[in-house]
Design an enzyme around this catalytic site. Structure first.
Site, PDB file in Angstrom:
ATOM      1  N   PRO A   1       4.697  -5.252  -0.397  1.00  0.00           N
ATOM      2  CA  PRO A   1       4.752  -4.056  -1.252  1.00  0.00           C
ATOM      3  C   PRO A   1       4.797  -4.411  -2.735  1.00  0.00           C
ATOM      4  O   PRO A   1       5.476  -5.360  -3.141  1.00  0.00           O
ATOM      5  CB  PRO A   1       6.065  -3.386  -0.827  1.00  0.00           C
TER       6      PRO A   1
ATOM      7  N   CYS B   1      -9.989   4.203 -30.117  1.00  0.00           N
ATOM      8  CA  CYS B   1     -11.221   4.920 -30.429  1.00  0.00           C
ATOM      9  C   CYS B   1     -12.110   5.092 -29.207  1.00  0.00           C
ATOM     10  O   CYS B   1     -13.180   4.486 -29.097  1.00  0.00           O
ATOM     11  CB  CYS B   1     -11.963   4.169 -31.521  1.00  0.00           C
TER      12      CYS B   1
ATOM     13  N   ARG C   1       3.662  -1.560  -5.634  1.00  0.00           N
ATOM     14  CA  ARG C   1       3.909  -0.289  -6.291  1.00  0.00           C
ATOM     15  C   ARG C   1       5.217   0.371  -5.846  1.00  0.00           C
ATOM     16  O   ARG C   1       5.965   0.881  -6.673  1.00  0.00           O
ATOM     17  CB  ARG C   1       2.738   0.647  -5.977  1.00  0.00           C
TER      18      ARG C   1
ATOM     19  N   GLY D   1       0.755  -1.247   0.000  1.00  0.00           N
ATOM     20  CA  GLY D   1       0.000   0.000   0.000  1.00  0.00           C
ATOM     21  C   GLY D   1       0.780   1.289   0.000  1.00  0.00           C
ATOM     22  O   GLY D   1       0.215   2.352  -0.252  1.00  0.00           O
TER      23      GLY D   1
HETATM   24  N1  LLP Z   1      -1.435  -7.042  -0.915  1.00  0.00           N
HETATM   25  C1  LLP Z   1      -2.723  -7.129  -1.286  1.00  0.00           C
HETATM   26  C2  LLP Z   1      -3.596  -8.096  -0.628  1.00  0.00           C
HETATM   27  C3  LLP Z   1      -3.215  -6.293  -2.312  1.00  0.00           C
HETATM   28  O1  LLP Z   1      -4.493  -6.375  -2.678  1.00  0.00           O
HETATM   29  C4  LLP Z   1      -2.344  -5.365  -2.947  1.00  0.00           C
HETATM   30  C5  LLP Z   1      -2.810  -4.499  -4.032  1.00  0.00           C
HETATM   31  C6  LLP Z   1      -0.994  -5.333  -2.518  1.00  0.00           C
HETATM   32  C7  LLP Z   1      -0.586  -6.174  -1.491  1.00  0.00           C
HETATM   33  C8  LLP Z   1       0.026  -4.413  -3.132  1.00  0.00           C
HETATM   34  O2  LLP Z   1      -0.284  -3.089  -2.900  1.00  0.00           O
HETATM   35  P1  LLP Z   1       0.752  -1.937  -3.343  1.00  0.00           P
HETATM   36  O3  LLP Z   1       1.969  -2.038  -2.455  1.00  0.00           O
HETATM   37  O4  LLP Z   1       1.098  -2.155  -4.756  1.00  0.00           O
HETATM   38  O5  LLP Z   1      -0.004  -0.696  -3.115  1.00  0.00           O
HETATM   39  N2  LLP Z   1      -4.433  -1.341 -10.190  1.00  0.00           N
HETATM   40  C9  LLP Z   1      -4.366  -0.347  -9.150  1.00  0.00           C
HETATM   41  C10 LLP Z   1      -3.799  -0.880  -7.850  1.00  0.00           C
HETATM   42  C11 LLP Z   1      -4.560  -2.038  -7.286  1.00  0.00           C
HETATM   43  C12 LLP Z   1      -3.946  -2.583  -6.015  1.00  0.00           C
HETATM   44  C13 LLP Z   1      -4.566  -3.864  -5.631  1.00  0.00           C
HETATM   45  N3  LLP Z   1      -4.016  -4.517  -4.462  1.00  0.00           N
HETATM   46  C14 LLP Z   1      -3.556   0.854  -9.684  1.00  0.00           C
HETATM   47  O6  LLP Z   1      -3.145   0.854 -10.828  1.00  0.00           O
HETATM   48  O7  LLP Z   1      -3.361   1.815  -8.942  1.00  0.00           O
END
Ligand code: LLP
Length: 413
Positions: free
Chosen positions: A274, A342, A276, A238
């Site tokens: 993590p 499109c 992103r 997150g």
């Molecule tokens: N763990 C779980 C259970 C998750 O659902 C997610 C992301 C993560 C870890 C990783 O989260 P991060 O560290 O990447 O924030 N497509 C969207 C983002 C969807 C995230 C879904 N879950 C976008 O392009 O912003």
């Protein structure tokens, strides 16, 4: 910094991005291995001294070369499908460092994960627990699980990427979860070793995660007092990244330090998922300007990358910096940067001041290493772009551009 200008030319590490565009064509995703490894190590180093496992969230970017890079650096993996597990295994990842998250695991996926010997499941419902138990029983194995707790905390992010409120489909309400742990004692092939939560993605403030951690630590205390042998806390993913120059993304080391303070003296292993923050800043999408067009009221820069290559601007109104591969010193222009698809929703930027580029010029769409290629599609029967990994002064294509034949693979008339 992995992307820098040197004598007006944009580089990734020690490679001029224009060289990659010339040889690999455009659009093309380019990733800096250094940036990925630096971010991974920022997590891993900050957790030194306590038992921990950094489980990279495969969904953010599941390209084999990136999984392999992270596996070699010692990463574990957070998966949400059998396909992601297959990729981890193919990339040389260690299944015993894999945690399986997700709200709708199928029997086939659970069976495959048990066959591979994963570390644990993050289960999201009582029905799922019964299913995992039955399949583990058939296989004659015992497996660890954590319940994914929905702590009812507002993550303050885009509504599509918030997951920790009571109304969301994710996890088990914190007020019900102890009852579920209690009833799970009767499931003989499952061991309740952990608790987990993930409240959302692209969080630019860590305080919601800290609030959730407080609730989780109190829960661990209560579960232990009722005799559950809780050994780990999976804090989810997150952490946000800076998409705009003005964004103040939390620093990985500081975030982990605050998390560690919450766990002090709890004797808990920490898991973290993590996605992103590891790959997001490491990627750019190179695109070539096809045309300029002016309606009199509006200026358009029409490029060869589109919403099928990068859907984030259309889907989440997300901002990605778009910068020229060669700085010209010319004054900028306010324009919509749009692709060939499109749909009016096919834009990479709207009403943005960008470089006054001309047809043939190259641009980089920034911070697209996470949720970029993985969300690409073949919409408008466009082939998906290639991916390139840079390591110092070396670069290689790690996924080739799709061909027209790829577009019809598996189809019958
Ligand atoms: N763990 C779980 C259970 C998750 O659902 C997610 C992301 C993560 C870890 C990783 O989260 P991060 O560290 O990447 O924030 N497509 C969207 C983002 C969807 C995230 C879904 N879950 C976008 O392009 O912003």
């Amino acid at each position: 910094m992995s992307f820098t200008y040197e004598q007006s030319a944009l580089y990734c590490e020690a490679v001029a991005l224009a060289d990659i565009a010339a040889r690999a064509g455009t659009p093309v995703y380019v990733y800096s291995s250094q940036s990925i490894l630096d971010s991974f190590r920022a997590y891993d180093d900050a957790l030194t001294g306590i038992p921990h496992m950094v489980c990279y969230a495969v969904k953010a970017n599941s390209t084999l070369a990136i999984l392999s890079l992270l596996a070699k650096a010692g990463s574990g993996f957070d998966i949400v499908s059998g396909g992601e597990l297959f990729r981890v295994v193919k990339a040389g990842g260690d299944p015993s460092r894999v945690v399986f998250s997700g709200v709708g695991k199928t029997p086939e996926e659970v069976d495959y994960a048990l066959a591979q010997g994963i570390h644990s499941f993050n289960a999201e419902s009582e029905a799922e627990l019964s299913l995992i138990d039955a399949i583990a029983n058939r296989r004659g194995v015992k497996v660890s699980f954590a319940l994914r707790v929905n702590p009812d905390v507002d993550a303050v992010t885009h509504p599509y990427t918030a997951t920790g409120l009571r109304d969301h489909k994710f996890g088990i309400d914190i007020s019900d979860v102890e009852g579920v742990y209690e009833r799970a004692r009767s499931l003989k092939n499952l061991v309740a070793h952990g608790v987990s939560c993930h409240i959302g993605s692209q969080l630019l403030s860590t305080s919601p995660m800290m609030d959730a951690s407080d609730k989780m630590m109190a829960l661990v205390g209560r579960l232990r007092a009722s005799g559950h042998c809780i050994q780990y806390f999976d804090a989810g993913g997150g952490l946000g990244v800076s998409y705009k120059p003005a964004d103040q993304a939390p620093e990985i080391g500081q975030f982990i330090a605050s998390l560690r303070a919450k766990l002090a003296a709890k004797d808990l292993k920490v898991m973290i998922e993590p996605g992103r923050s590891i790959v997001g800043p490491a990627g750019v999408l190179l695109t070539r300007v096809l045309y300029r067009k002016s309606t009199g009221r509006k200026e358009f820069v029409i490029v060869d990358a589109a919403m099928n290559d990068l859907i984030r601007p259309a889907l989440y109104q997300s901002h990605h910096e778009i910068i020229p591969l060669r700085e010209t010193g010319r004054a900028g222009v306010v324009a919509d940067v749009v692709g060939p698809v499109c749909e009016t929703g096919d834009f990479l930027a709207r009403g943005r001041t960008v470089a006054n580029v001309m047809p043939g010029d190259l641009m980089a769409v920034c911070t697209v290493g996470a949720y970029g290629f993985v969300q690409a599609s073949n919409y408008n029967s466009r082939t998906r772009p290639p991916e390139v990994l840079v390591e110092g002064s070396q670069w290689r294509v790690v996924r080739t551009r799709e061909t027209y034949d790829d577009l019809i693979r598996g189809e019958q008339i």
